[in-house]
Design a protein around this motif. Structure first.
Motif, short mmCIF file in Angstrom:
data_model
loop_
_atom_site.label_atom_id
_atom_site.label_comp_id
_atom_site.label_asym_id
_atom_site.label_seq_id
_atom_site.Cartn_x
_atom_site.Cartn_y
_atom_site.Cartn_z
N ALA A 325 0.65 -0.82 0.30
CA ALA A 325 0.00 0.35 0.09
C ALA A 325 0.86 1.32 0.13
O ALA A 325 0.23 2.18 -0.82
N ALA A 326 1.68 1.05 1.23
CA ALA A 326 2.73 1.84 0.89
C ALA A 326 3.14 2.80 -0.90
O ALA A 326 3.70 4.00 -1.16
N LEU A 327 3.78 1.31 -0.98
CA LEU A 327 4.10 2.02 -2.51
C LEU A 327 3.49 2.22 -3.49
O LEU A 327 3.56 2.89 -4.17
N ASP A 328 1.95 1.99 -3.01
CA ASP A 328 1.33 2.70 -4.35
C ASP A 328 0.45 3.61 -3.91
O ASP A 328 -0.60 4.10 -4.63
N GLY A 329 1.02 4.06 -2.57
CA GLY A 329 0.38 5.62 -1.98
C GLY A 329 -0.78 5.62 -1.88
O GLY A 329 -1.45 6.35 -1.52
N ARG A 330 -0.64 4.44 -1.08
CA ARG A 330 -2.54 4.82 -0.62
C ARG A 330 -2.20 4.29 1.22
O ARG A 330 -3.18 3.91 1.80
#
Length: 345
Positions: A325-330
């Protein structure tokens, strides 16, 4: 498909029976997918090199750092560089995240605050009842060749004794429900919670630590490690306990002063202690713990209160999902958020 570079600084689950293998990162690869470069901290001679140049080299250019027992430092963050988005703690405690440093740099941090409530409550209860029933002296005496029902002393009825819980978060409440069922009364000390909450768990809140120590026959610690709680159980606190009382710590090692506890056991200020946590992590690395480790009225385990197959599997998957989620900005609003951009504690 998620992309980026992620460093797991010191994952315990890569080590089995002393053997380290990156092939054990099956859950992480499944969740993160082939587009993520998965790195692991350097491991040599049976331990992770948590504060070494090799660790800093592994962190270079990473968008996410996942720490277990590694301390977040300026050097580690500098090594990761300006592209670092998030730091994740694979566990409940957050004292090694260095919240002030992360806040100053505007880097959000997360933990997994509730994956092992069942395990820690069960382990705490096991430690407490081992003290109450003097299981370790009984085991040592019988396996040593002597049958003696009085080895370790004569126990008391727990339903006539008082349980004291310091810190009443998720685990403290679970301990009240489980371990509290053995005791006649339960006291709670938590200055950050309203008094009425304890009533819902069959307990009674007290206003001061001194009051709890004076009234309790077994004191169990479940508070976070902060500047206010470091060495909470020092010589004065241990002297304030009942002479026949027990101390249990399955929270954080720095909550207890090792020299004071050794003296409390040797001079019988208290009747016994059970510990799952120490500082440093391995108590054999600090000679101040040796009087505690060798004392016949001490019960000790190797920081495993959190451990079960189910808890480890849940933690690994939840952390990997948070990393993705962090890598996806979520990650905004994630329930494990410790601090946000520009936020304090």
């Amino acid at each position: 498909m998620a992309t980026g570079r992620v460093l797991y600084t010191d994952p315990a689950w890569l080590v089995e029976e002393g053997t380290w293998s990156r092939e054990r990162a099956t859950v992480e690869r499944e969740v993160l997918g082939p587009g993520v470069e998965l790195r692991f901290g350097p491991y040599e001679n049976g331990r992770y090199l948590v504060d070494s140049p090799a660790m800093h080299q592994a962190a270079a250019g990473c968008e996410v750092l996942v720490v277990y027992r590694t301390q977040v430092t300026e050097e580690l963050l500098d090594a990761a560089g300006d592209g670092l988005r998030v730091v994740v703690r694979q566990g409940v405690g957050v004292d090694n995240l260095n919240a002030d440093l992360l806040a100053a740099r505007g880097i959000p941090a997360y933990n997994v605050p509730d994956y092992c409530v069942d395990e820690v409550a069960a382990h705490t209860s096991a430690l407490a009842l081992a003290l109450e029933r003097q299981l370790i002296p009984q085991h040592r005496t019988l396996t040593g060749g002597t049958f003696d029902i009085y080895a370790g002393g004569t126990p008391h009825r727990t339903n006539r004794r008082t349980l004291g819980i310091v810190g009443f978060g998720r685990i403290g409440r679970a301990v009240a429900r489980r371990l509290g069922s053995f005791y006649g009364e339960t006291r709670v000390y938590d200055p950050y919670l309203g008094r009425d909450l304890a009533e819902g768990y069959g307990a009674r809140a007290v206003d001061t630590l001194e009051e709890l120590l004076a009234e309790s026959d077994l004191v169990t610690l479940h508070c976070p490690l902060t500047p206010e709680t470091e060495r909470l159980m020092d010589a004065d606190a241990l002297r304030a306990m009942k002479p026949g009382a027990f101390l249990v710590n399955a929270a954080r090692g720095k909550l207890v002063d090792p020299e004071a506890l050794g003296k409390a056991l040797e001079q019988e200020w208290i009747a016994g202690a059970a510990l799952d946590v120490f500082f440093p992590e391995n108590p054999h690395h600090d000679p101040r713990w040796e009087p505690v480790l060798r004392h016949p009225r001490a019960v000790v385990t190797s920081h495993r209160a959190f451990l079960s197959e189910e808890a480890e599997a849940s933690s690994r998957r939840r952390v990997a999902e948070l990393v993705r989620a962090a890598l996806d900005g979520r990650v905004d609003g994630h329930p494990g958020r410790v601090l946000g951009q520009g936020a304090g504690r």
